[in-house]
Write an enzyme that holds these catalytic residues in place. Structure first.
Site, PDB file in Angstrom:
ATOM      1  N   SER A 177       4.613  -6.757  -3.080  1.00 35.40           N
ATOM      2  CA  SER A 177       5.351  -6.536  -1.838  1.00 35.40           C
ATOM      3  C   SER A 177       5.880  -5.094  -1.775  1.00 35.40           C
ATOM      4  CB  SER A 177       6.464  -7.573  -1.713  1.00 35.40           C
ATOM      5  OG  SER A 177       7.038  -7.553  -0.432  1.00 35.40           O
ATOM      6  N   ASP A 223      -0.579 -14.033   4.953  1.00 38.73           N
ATOM      7  CA  ASP A 223       0.640 -13.246   4.756  1.00 38.73           C
ATOM      8  C   ASP A 223       1.280 -12.929   6.106  1.00 38.73           C
ATOM      9  OD1 ASP A 223       2.608 -11.407   4.037  1.00 38.73           O
ATOM     10  OD2 ASP A 223       1.348 -10.423   2.539  1.00 38.73           O
ATOM     11  N   HIS A 255       2.106 -14.452   1.327  1.00 36.00           N
ATOM     12  CA  HIS A 255       2.678 -13.226   0.769  1.00 36.00           C
ATOM     13  C   HIS A 255       3.157 -13.426  -0.659  1.00 36.00           C
ATOM     14  CE1 HIS A 255       4.720  -9.350   0.898  1.00 36.00           C
ATOM     15  NE2 HIS A 255       5.829  -9.930   0.462  1.00 36.00           N
TER      16      HIS A 255
END
Length: 308
Positions: A177, A223, A255
């Site tokens: 991320s 995601d 995600h």
């Protein structure tokens, strides 16, 4: 009458004896040359790649939860370091194979080291020193996380208890991320890095023409935090065409896929790190030809051949 001695019945003729001696001498000379060559010339694979570690890989070996090396670990307190938030070092227990390449693994926004801890022993057991870290705060942005990853690498190679196990010229970074966005930032700032793997990465900067580090970008088709259309795909597509690069999009994934043990992420991460940190071409078979879409892979793009 005097009889003539039968000399030919008990003693080989001179020509035969000479021939025998010459053959024996030639054989001894050939053996000596072969022996000298064997002693003075390194093995072919050792000469080609002194960083090769572990047995020849198979699909089963790169998918396995653990590789061939037993793993030890040590905790690093945030109170003893500066520039990042401490973490855990995982390393092959044995020192018989010499030094290893090293990788720093960084979590994402609001997350801690524990969210990426599964990668530590998994990668270390394949022959790497792995440092899963905490950031200074869980809210740090990608540029800050990139700087912290480099600070962690410097600590790992210069001051950590594992430093003697590491080849400081063979380093890589992995992040999730905002840590994935930080991975790109770190590679941009330190071109000497040998490999970068952003996992479902997030960053406001969408273009990365400055990155020359071999980079594997991993996205996820489901995601909604960092959609691949506005993050992973443009990150990959703006890497220079001269940079070894690949884009892996996970099928039926979110995600947060990198936060739990994931065989697809692990197998391609191992292959990428081996190929570029260890220069181990035995792993190229898992990256080229490009993997086909299947139940785990939505899409795969990349540069083949690698290392050109």
């Amino acid at each position: 009458m005097q009889s003539t001695p039968r000399t030919g019945t008990t003693t080989p003729p001179p020509t035969r004896r000479t021939r025998t001696r010459r053959l024996a001498g030639t054989a001894a000379a050939v053996a000596a040359v072969v022996s000298l060559t064997t002693l003075s010339t390194p093995g072919a694979h050792a000469a080609d790649n002194p960083y090769e570690r572990g047995p020849a890989p198979t699909r089963a070996s790169i998918e396995a939860p653990r590789g061939p090396y037993a793993v030890s670990q040590t905790s690093v307190s945030s109170l003893l370091v500066s520039g990042f938030g401490g973490g855990t070092i995982y390393y092959p227990t044995s020192t018989s194979d010499g030094t290893f390449g090293a990788v720093v693994v960084t979590p994402g926004f609001t997350a801690t080291e524990s969210s990426m801890a599964w990668l530590g022993p998994r990668l270390a057991s394949q022959g790497f020193v792995v440092f899963t870290i905490d950031t200074l705060t869980t809210l740090d942005q990608p540029d800050s996380r990139g700087r912290q990853m480099l600070a962690a690498l410097d600590y790992l190679t210069e001051r950590s208890s594992a430093r003697t196990r590491i080849d400081g010229t063979r380093l890589g970074v992995i992040g999730h991320s905002m840590g994935g966005g930080g991975t790109l930032e770190a590679a941009k700032s330190r071109p000497s890095l040998k490999a970068a793997i952003p996992l479902t990465p997030w960053n406001l900067d969408k273009t990365w023409p400055e990155v020359t580090t071999p980079t594997l970008v991993v996205g996820a088709d489901g995601d909604t935090v960092a959609p691949v259309a506005t993050h992973a795909k443009p990150f990959y597509s703006t890497l220079p065409s001269t940079t070894d690069r690949a884009y892996l999009e996970l099928n039926n994934a979110t995600h947060f896929a990198p936060n739990i043990s994931n065989t697809t992420i692990a197998k391609y991460s191992v292959s990428w790190l081996k190929r570029f940190i260890d220069d181990d071409t035995r792993y190229e078979q898992f990256l080229c030809p490009l993997p086909e879409p299947d139940r785990d892979i939505e899409e795969y793009r990349g540069t083949c051949p690698l290392g050109g």
